[in-house]
Write an enzyme that holds these catalytic residues in place. Structure first.
Site, PDB file in Angstrom:
ATOM      1  N   ASP A  78       0.858  -1.180   0.000  1.00 19.19           N
ATOM      2  CA  ASP A  78       0.000   0.000   0.000  1.00 19.19           C
ATOM      3  C   ASP A  78       0.895   1.231   0.000  1.00 19.19           C
ATOM      4  OD1 ASP A  78      -2.325   1.729   0.249  1.00 19.19           O
ATOM      5  OD2 ASP A  78      -3.373  -0.036   1.031  1.00 19.19           O
TER       6      ASP A  78
ATOM      7  N   GLY B 243      -9.292  -4.069  -8.787  1.00 23.04           N
ATOM      8  CA  GLY B 243      -9.520  -2.622  -8.770  1.00 23.04           C
ATOM      9  C   GLY B 243     -10.119  -2.125 -10.074  1.00 23.04           C
ATOM     10  N   ASN B 244     -11.150  -1.290  -9.979  1.00 23.48           N
ATOM     11  CA  ASN B 244     -11.876  -0.826 -11.163  1.00 23.48           C
ATOM     12  C   ASN B 244     -11.240   0.400 -11.827  1.00 23.48           C
ATOM     13  OD1 ASN B 244     -14.013  -2.724 -11.274  1.00 23.48           O
ATOM     14  ND2 ASN B 244     -14.890  -1.785  -9.453  1.00 23.48           N
TER      15      ASN B 244
ATOM     16  N   ASP C 123     -19.966 -10.584 -10.078  1.00 22.27           N
ATOM     17  CA  ASP C 123     -21.175 -10.490 -10.906  1.00 22.27           C
ATOM     18  C   ASP C 123     -21.796 -11.872 -11.115  1.00 22.27           C
ATOM     19  OD1 ASP C 123     -20.629  -7.635 -11.512  1.00 22.27           O
ATOM     20  OD2 ASP C 123     -18.924  -8.485 -12.561  1.00 22.27           O
TER      21      ASP C 123
ATOM     22  N   ARG D 284     -23.502 -12.824  -8.004  1.00 24.55           N
ATOM     23  CA  ARG D 284     -24.735 -12.038  -7.885  1.00 24.55           C
ATOM     24  C   ARG D 284     -25.844 -12.627  -8.758  1.00 24.55           C
ATOM     25  NH1 ARG D 284     -21.496  -6.254  -8.343  1.00 24.55           N
ATOM     26  NH2 ARG D 284     -21.372  -5.809  -6.098  1.00 24.55           N
TER      27      ARG D 284
ATOM     28  N   HIS E  81     -16.764  -5.581 -16.488  1.00 19.94           N
ATOM     29  CA  HIS E  81     -17.287  -5.463 -15.127  1.00 19.94           C
ATOM     30  C   HIS E  81     -17.805  -4.030 -14.973  1.00 19.94           C
ATOM     31  CE1 HIS E  81     -17.871  -5.723 -10.874  1.00 19.94           C
ATOM     32  NE2 HIS E  81     -16.989  -4.764 -10.644  1.00 19.94           N
TER      33      HIS E  81
END
Length: 340
Positions: free
Chosen positions: A49, A137-138, A166, A169, A194
């Site tokens: 991080d 991560g998007n 998804d 889901r 996504h």
């Protein structure tokens, strides 16, 4: 944190980026408990991080110590990419620049290109060439595309992005509609990005209701719901969670990461598949090289796209729509790389 079990396999190195974030917080325990790679597989965990988060990572390490998990050999917190990616077997890219209020999509892509370009170069230089990569991560598909672009010496089939959330889901919605357990729903597909253009497809899915296996369409008997409301619910589920929680999906995302990696590590059952974003080989008319979610079968650690599924006109239209968005994202990302 050494294990005393003589039957435990030599450790694998697993890196988690964005390790001080909320998804990682749910993820670390599941990985360190043996749920993903096996109870007999020891682990050295690398946690990456940014520098201001190093104190938070120390707290996370304290918790790992306090849980006393036998397969955890060591935990290495770092803000250095060489340390993070050195000799890793598995790389989980959870960290990314989140979209902030008023931020344009191209600004988000530009910020993420910078992160994934740097991490791709480091991955290429320091990780094992056999490393299994999962980008969370998007925008996940396009971040994965950039990462792979800057890690050319790692095989293309080693790069994946997360669409298992998804997939889960979609299974959950079908199970809820039929009032059955989600494990009785098989072979749903998430095609494409996504994002809200993804295509949740249950035309090849089966369910077990009252002990009898049947198609989802036959079991639900409401084509209008399956083609409209169901698709919309899955596409917009992430936004609905944010609206309710005031935070993005963390627990369910962490579970999906674990499902994705466990299946990649241990394989899928015969005649069953899962959804993963992979680098397209041109299957189903998708642009070669695009990171696209397909139905994937896994055997002996090898991913293969399920072939010869017959697409009707509606499906083709849905798939073309999500492909169009991904091509635009890819082109915007490549433009951003050339300007940096």
């Amino acid at each position: 944190m050494a294990s005393s079990n003589k039957d435990v396999k030599d450790p694998i190195r697993v890196v988690i980026t964005g390790a001080a974030g909320q998804i990682a917080y749910s993820l670390v325990y599941q990985i360190c408990s043996g749920e993903v790679f096996g109870k007999d597989q020891s682990i050295i965990l690398h946690l990456l991080d940014i520098t201001p988060m190093m104190g938070v990572l120390q707290g996370l390490i304290m918790e790992v110590e306090d849980i006393s998990l036998p397969i955890v050999k060591n935990v290495i917190p770092t803000d250095n990419e060489e340390t993070a990616f050195k000799d890793v077997d598995v790389a989980l890219f959870v960290g990314a620049m989140p979209r902030k209020e008023g931020m344009e999509r191209k600004d988000l892509l530009s910020a993420n290109v910078k992160i994934f370009k740097s991490q791709g170069i480091a991955l290429d230089k320091f990780a094992k060439k056999s490393v299994k990569v999962l980008v969370v991560g998007n925008p996940a598909n396009t971040n994965c595309y950039i990462l792979a672009h800057y890690a050319p010496s790692i095989p293309r089939e080693n790069f994946t992005c997360l669409t298992r959330l998804d997939h889960n889901r979609a299974k959950g919605q079908i199970a809820s509609r039929l009032k059955i357990s989600p494990d009785l729903v098989k072979n749903v597909i998430i095609w494409g990005n996504h994002s809200s253009t993804q295509f949740p497809d249950v035309r090849f899915s089966t369910v077990v209701v009252n002990g009898k296996e049947t198609s989802v369409y036959e079991a639900i008997q409401n084509d209008n719901w399956l083609k409209n409301e169901f698709v919309s619910i899955v596409q917009k589920r992430g936004a609905a969670v944010i609206a309710a929680r005031k935070l993005s999906s963390a627990m369910s995302a962490a579970k999906a990461i674990c499902d994705h990696m466990r299946d990649w590590w241990q394989g899928t059952k015969d005649n069953e598949w899962v959804s993963m974003g992979v680098i397209s080989d041109g299957s189903y008319g998708i642009e070669k090289g695009l990171v696209f979610s397909y139905p994937i079968h896994i055997k002996n650690g090898k991913l293969s796209i399920v072939q010869d599924l017959k697409l009707d006109d509606w499906s083709r239209e849905m798939i073309d729509k999500t492909q169009k968005e991904l091509i635009e994202e890819k082109n915007d990302a490549l433009t951003a790389t050339s300007s940096q």
